[in-house]
Design an enzyme around this catalytic site. Structure first.
Site, PDB file in Angstrom:
ATOM      1  N   ASP A  10      34.709  35.260  38.708  1.00 32.48           N
ATOM      2  CA  ASP A  10      34.129  33.962  39.118  1.00 32.48           C
ATOM      3  C   ASP A  10      32.688  33.734  38.629  1.00 32.48           C
ATOM      4  O   ASP A  10      31.831  33.308  39.419  1.00 32.48           O
ATOM      5  CB  ASP A  10      34.205  33.822  40.649  1.00 32.48           C
ATOM      6  CG  ASP A  10      35.622  33.851  41.173  1.00 32.48           C
ATOM      7  OD1 ASP A  10      36.563  34.020  40.384  1.00 32.48           O
ATOM      8  OD2 ASP A  10      35.802  33.721  42.403  1.00 32.48           O
ATOM      9  N   ASP A  38      37.672  30.590  40.108  1.00 29.53           N
ATOM     10  CA  ASP A  38      38.002  29.914  41.360  1.00 29.53           C
ATOM     11  C   ASP A  38      38.325  28.465  40.986  1.00 29.53           C
ATOM     12  O   ASP A  38      37.522  27.809  40.302  1.00 29.53           O
ATOM     13  CB  ASP A  38      36.765  29.994  42.290  1.00 29.53           C
ATOM     14  CG  ASP A  38      37.118  30.116  43.752  1.00 29.53           C
ATOM     15  OD1 ASP A  38      38.167  30.702  44.093  1.00 29.53           O
ATOM     16  OD2 ASP A  38      36.312  29.625  44.589  1.00 29.53           O
ATOM     17  N   LYS A  73      42.689  30.878  40.310  1.00 30.67           N
ATOM     18  CA  LYS A  73      43.122  31.232  41.672  1.00 30.67           C
ATOM     19  C   LYS A  73      42.589  30.213  42.655  1.00 30.67           C
ATOM     20  O   LYS A  73      41.635  29.486  42.348  1.00 30.67           O
ATOM     21  CB  LYS A  73      42.619  32.624  42.047  1.00 30.67           C
ATOM     22  CG  LYS A  73      41.095  32.711  42.076  1.00 30.67           C
ATOM     23  CD  LYS A  73      40.632  34.130  42.315  1.00 30.67           C
ATOM     24  CE  LYS A  73      39.125  34.233  42.343  1.00 30.67           C
ATOM     25  NZ  LYS A  73      38.495  33.535  43.481  1.00 30.67           N
ATOM     26  N   CYS A 112      34.836  37.670  46.560  1.00 30.95           N
ATOM     27  CA  CYS A 112      35.862  37.764  45.517  1.00 30.95           C
ATOM     28  C   CYS A 112      35.825  39.086  44.756  1.00 30.95           C
ATOM     29  O   CYS A 112      36.869  39.605  44.368  1.00 30.95           O
ATOM     30  CB  CYS A 112      35.772  36.555  44.593  1.00 30.95           C
ATOM     31  SG  CYS A 112      36.259  35.044  45.479  1.00 30.95           S
TER      32      CYS A 112
HETATM   33  C1  VGL Z   1      34.117  33.000  46.486  1.00 27.09           C
HETATM   34  C2  VGL Z   1      33.838  32.101  48.565  1.00 27.09           C
HETATM   35  C3  VGL Z   1      34.745  31.110  48.294  1.00 27.09           C
HETATM   36  C4  VGL Z   1      33.738  34.060  45.496  1.00 27.09           C
HETATM   37  C5  VGL Z   1      35.050  32.019  46.187  1.00 27.09           C
HETATM   38  O1  VGL Z   1      33.920  33.869  44.273  1.00 27.09           O
HETATM   39  O2  VGL Z   1      33.246  35.127  45.941  1.00 27.09           O
HETATM   40  N1  VGL Z   1      33.533  33.044  47.678  1.00 27.09           N
HETATM   41  N2  VGL Z   1      35.338  31.071  47.097  1.00 27.09           N
HETATM   42 ZN    ZN Z   2      36.540  29.396  46.577  1.00 19.60          ZN
END
Ligand code: VGL
Ligand code: ZN
Length: 208
Positions: free
Chosen positions: A9, A49, A109, A154
């Protein structure tokens, strides 16, 4: 030996100026680029994400909830996030300095509005798989190094699932290539990864 690097991410949304910024999140970009350029990896994989605008992890979808409140999603406890990484938005794009031309496979995802997906391997309820574990196994991956954003969400869930879903694969966390949302959460996350069998290492010890 087939070595893979998994970049979690590294998107505008989790960097300063994004909708769910992680402090100094952009500092992981040069670490990722150095590792990519080092030649130490056979495969570079990145997760993204990738939420629909009505995703149930968004506080905006729950009456009376503010971002970072606790709430519920499909009957499970769920952190209420600000709207972030909405499909096809700039917020969801990879950081513009990330060497994306070298990425072999992108795993999106978080597309199901009814469940969150911190892990690049499966949804938080562990029901639906993304297909990433199968892809890595088909490539004969023997070691997987994980880094990115955010350490306590994540990155942690992805590394723990890698241990669980990739039997026989060495899983390592590139700690200096991660930044987290909550400092206490980061310490706990690293400890839980270590206890699960993730080796904690540093980019300075890899390939250069
Ligand atoms: C994430 C919170 C919500 C991350 C993704 O990439 O860690 N955290 N969505
Ligand atoms: Zn997220």
């Amino acid at each position: 030996m087939t070595k893979a690097l998994l970049l979690i991410d590294i998107q505008n949304g989790f960097c300063p100026g994004g909708n769910l910024p992680v402090a100094d999140g952009d500092e992981v970009v040069p670490v990722a680029n150095r590792l990519i350029a080092s030649g130490a990896y056979d495969l570079i994989v990145a997760s993204q994400d990738w939420h629909p605008s009505n995703h149930g992890s968004f506080a905006s979808q729950h009456r009376g909830k503010q971002p970072f409140d606790m709430g519920e999603l499909s009957g499970q406890p769920q952190v209420m996030w600000p709207d972030h990484c909405i499909q096809d938005s700039v917020d969801a794009e990879f950081h513009p300095d990330l060497a994306t031309d070298r990425i072999d496979f992108v795993q999106r995802k978080g597309e199901n509005p009814k469940v969150d997906s911190y892990s690049a391997f499966r949804d938080n309820d562990q029901a639906a798989l993304t297909g990433l574990a199968e892809w890595l196994m088909a490539k004969g991956v023997t070691s997987l190094d994980v880094m990115g954003l955010a350490t306590d969400y994540c990155v942690k869930f992805s590394a723990l699932d890698a241990i669980d879903m990739l039997p026989g694969v060495t899983v390592r966390l590139i700690a200096d290539g991660c930044r987290g949302i909550d400092p206490t959460g980061v310490e706990e996350a690293i400890e839980s990864m270590r206890q699960a069998g993730v080796e904690i290492t540093d980019s300075s010890r890899i390939g250069f």
